[in-house]
Design an enzyme around this catalytic site. Structure first.
Site, mmCIF file in Angstrom:
data_model
loop_
_atom_site.group_PDB
_atom_site.id
_atom_site.type_symbol
_atom_site.label_atom_id
_atom_site.label_comp_id
_atom_site.label_asym_id
_atom_site.label_seq_id
_atom_site.Cartn_x
_atom_site.Cartn_y
_atom_site.Cartn_z
ATOM 1 N N ARG A 150 -12.387 2.422 -5.517
ATOM 2 C CA ARG A 150 -13.101 1.375 -4.778
ATOM 3 C C ARG A 150 -13.505 1.888 -3.401
ATOM 4 N NH1 ARG A 150 -10.183 -4.331 -3.234
ATOM 5 N NH2 ARG A 150 -8.452 -2.895 -2.923
ATOM 6 N N ASP B 43 -0.648 -2.866 -4.438
ATOM 7 C CA ASP B 43 -1.853 -2.874 -3.592
ATOM 8 C C ASP B 43 -2.494 -1.488 -3.667
ATOM 9 O OD1 ASP B 43 -3.732 -3.336 -1.372
ATOM 10 O OD2 ASP B 43 -2.506 -5.079 -0.919
ATOM 11 N N ASP B 44 -3.263 -1.098 -2.649
ATOM 12 C CA ASP B 44 -3.924 0.198 -2.724
ATOM 13 C C ASP B 44 -2.918 1.333 -2.895
ATOM 14 O OD1 ASP B 44 -6.540 -0.823 -2.329
ATOM 15 O OD2 ASP B 44 -6.181 -0.944 -0.177
ATOM 16 N N ASP C 143 0.833 -1.208 0.000
ATOM 17 C CA ASP C 143 0.000 0.000 0.000
ATOM 18 C C ASP C 143 0.869 1.260 0.000
ATOM 19 O OD1 ASP C 143 -1.506 -2.188 0.942
ATOM 20 O OD2 ASP C 143 -2.765 -0.941 2.224
ATOM 21 N N LYS D 131 -14.631 -0.277 -0.056
ATOM 22 C CA LYS D 131 -14.797 -1.662 0.405
ATOM 23 C C LYS D 131 -15.134 -1.633 1.887
ATOM 24 C CE LYS D 131 -9.695 -1.884 0.356
ATOM 25 N NZ LYS D 131 -8.469 -2.670 0.427
ATOM 26 N N HIS E 230 -4.083 -1.493 -6.807
ATOM 27 C CA HIS E 230 -5.520 -1.668 -6.619
ATOM 28 C C HIS E 230 -6.284 -0.348 -6.623
ATOM 29 C CE1 HIS E 230 -4.612 -5.754 -4.437
ATOM 30 N NE2 HIS E 230 -4.232 -5.739 -5.696
#
Ligand SMILES: *[C@@H]1O[C@H](CO)[C@@H](O)[C@H](O)[C@H]1NC(C)=O
Ligand SMILES: *[C@@H]1O[C@H](CO)[C@@H](O)[C@H](O)[C@H]1NC(C)=O
Ligand SMILES: *[C@@H]1O[C@H](CO)[C@@H](O)[C@H](O)[C@H]1NC(C)=O
Ligand SMILES: *[C@@H]1O[C@H](CO)[C@@H](O)[C@H](O)[C@H]1NC(C)=O
Length: 360
Positions: A251, A198-199, A178, A253, A220
């Protein structure tokens, strides 16, 4: 949490710095250097298994004047931590090198050896700028600013971790890398570049956060969440970012098991995305699963794509937009008149009919 914050605030007022310049060439220079109002960091290697920790007087100016690298050792970290200062921290384009390849095994913080994470803890206010991070072992920045903070012109380059290595069984070697993990208020992150797995940013909690003018690739995308129980995320602006070659651009989540949480006043505008492998936009209340049975314990409202158009182009069989709300958990009217998504296929919109100005 509150008592921790109190201790932190108190610890930031224990000394006043002198008008001098402190120079750091090794960890043993730190305790005297932080007595000065200017602290210069020169090229050096931080011994394995130790944190390079700076607790500074609020009026100190910090300059990086060389690259800092960290010894290799499996341990919890963090590798670098900076606290209390309110004046600018200038990286001047120099690098913190986490030597990621030593740790990368494709499993990140979900398995394999313990990897120092976060690599860097930011506990300051003011400005943190022009710092590069190369090859973090896992997550890069954890940000908990005590007052308003601007993080700008930063680079995170974990792109080497896109390839597999001898330890990763064919998986991309970097994982859970991240860029920014954020649980805070009054933060701007701008004009930065994140290449990871990742994020790009994950906003887990907090308010009054702006993420603008950044470029994210390989990972992501821009995430709110995952949202756990008893948290609020509100008044977030995500504008003018470019997201490429990522699972999705944007996103939200929320954990399927979360209770007593809410996410509201989230404004997206002027973002661009391409090479999106799975979704253009994904709002999913079934995390950690995807488009599975949603929870109802996180209320989502006022999620908007208004103003400057956000243009996303998804590839192949990716869903343009997928929304999976728990029954009654998504409320109000969401203005999505500024959202354009092309390519791929239309995704599902489950349990919510409040989206206006958009159809796919
Ligand atoms: C630490 O690991 C990195 C990445 O594998 C490697 O390039 C570097 O030489 C190692 N450093 C030492 C001191 O072994
Ligand atoms: C619900 O969450 C809020 C934080 O948003 C917290 O202050 C409150 O105590 C929580 N309520 C319960 C019953 O846990
Ligand atoms: C989708 O995009 C990714 C990232 O750009 C790319 O690697 C992949 O080959 C693309 N897949 C298809 C089916 O176009
Ligand atoms: C909500 O959506 C899920 C799909 O995620 C579906 O299985 C369920 O029946 C829906 N519930 C209601 C009340 O519409």
């Amino acid at each position: 949490m509150q008592s921790q914050l109190l201790i932190l605030v108190l610890a930031c007022f224990v000394f006043a710095a002198e008008a001098c310049t402190g120079s750091i060439y090794s960890l043993s220079d730190v305790s005297s250097a932080v007595q000065c109002t200017t602290v210069n960091i020169y090229k050096f290697t931080v011994p394995a298994g130790q944190t390079f920790s700076l607790t500074l007087a609020t009026e100190t100016t910090v300059n990086m004047l060389g690259d800092v690298t960290f010894g290799n050792q499996s341990w919890a970290g963090p590798l670098f931590q900076i606290r209390c200062v309110r004046h600018p921290v200038n990286g001047n384009g120099y690098t913190f090198n986490g030597n990621g390849p030593y740790y990368w095994d494709g499993l990140g913080t979900n398995g394999g050896i313990t990897k120092p994470h976060p690599m860097i803890k930011i506990l300051i206010s003011g400005t943190f700028q022009n710092v590069k991070v190369l090859n973090s072992p896992a997550q890069v920045y954890s940000v908990s600013n005590p007052a308003s903070l601007v993080m700008t012109s930063l680079t995170i380059d974990n792109s080497l971790g896109d390839s597999s290595n001898s330890q990763s069984n064919g998986l991309p070697a970097g994982h859970n890398t991240d860029g920014f993990d954020v649980s805070t208020t009054n933060l701007v992150i701008s004009n930065s570049v994140v290449k990871n797995q990742d994020d790009c940013i994950a906003i887990n909690r907090g308010s009054n956060i702006v993420f603008t003018g950044n470029t994210c690739s390989g990972g992501h995308g821009i995430s709110i969440g995952s949202i756990t129980s008893n948290v609020v995320v509100n008044d977030i602006t995500v504008s003018d970012n470019t997201i490429t070659n990522s699972d999705q651009a944007i996103r939200i989540k929320t954990d399927s098991t979360a209770t007593n949480s809410s996410v509201y006043n989230i404004a997206y505008s002027g973002n661009k995305g391409s090479g999106l492998r799975r979704f253009g936009l994904l709002i999913d209340q079934s995390y950690p699963n995807t488009l599975s049975t949603p929870g109802t314990g996180v209320k989502l409202s006022a999620i908007s794509f208004a103003g400057q158009t956000t243009s996303l182009s998804v590839n192949g069989s990716a869903d343009r937009v997928a929304v999976n709300c728990g029954s009654g958990a998504c409320t109000g009217t969401w203005d999505w008149s500024g959202l354009k998504v092309t390519g791929g296929v239309a995704g599902p919109i489950y349990n919510f009919s409040g989206i206006s100005g958009f159809s796919q």
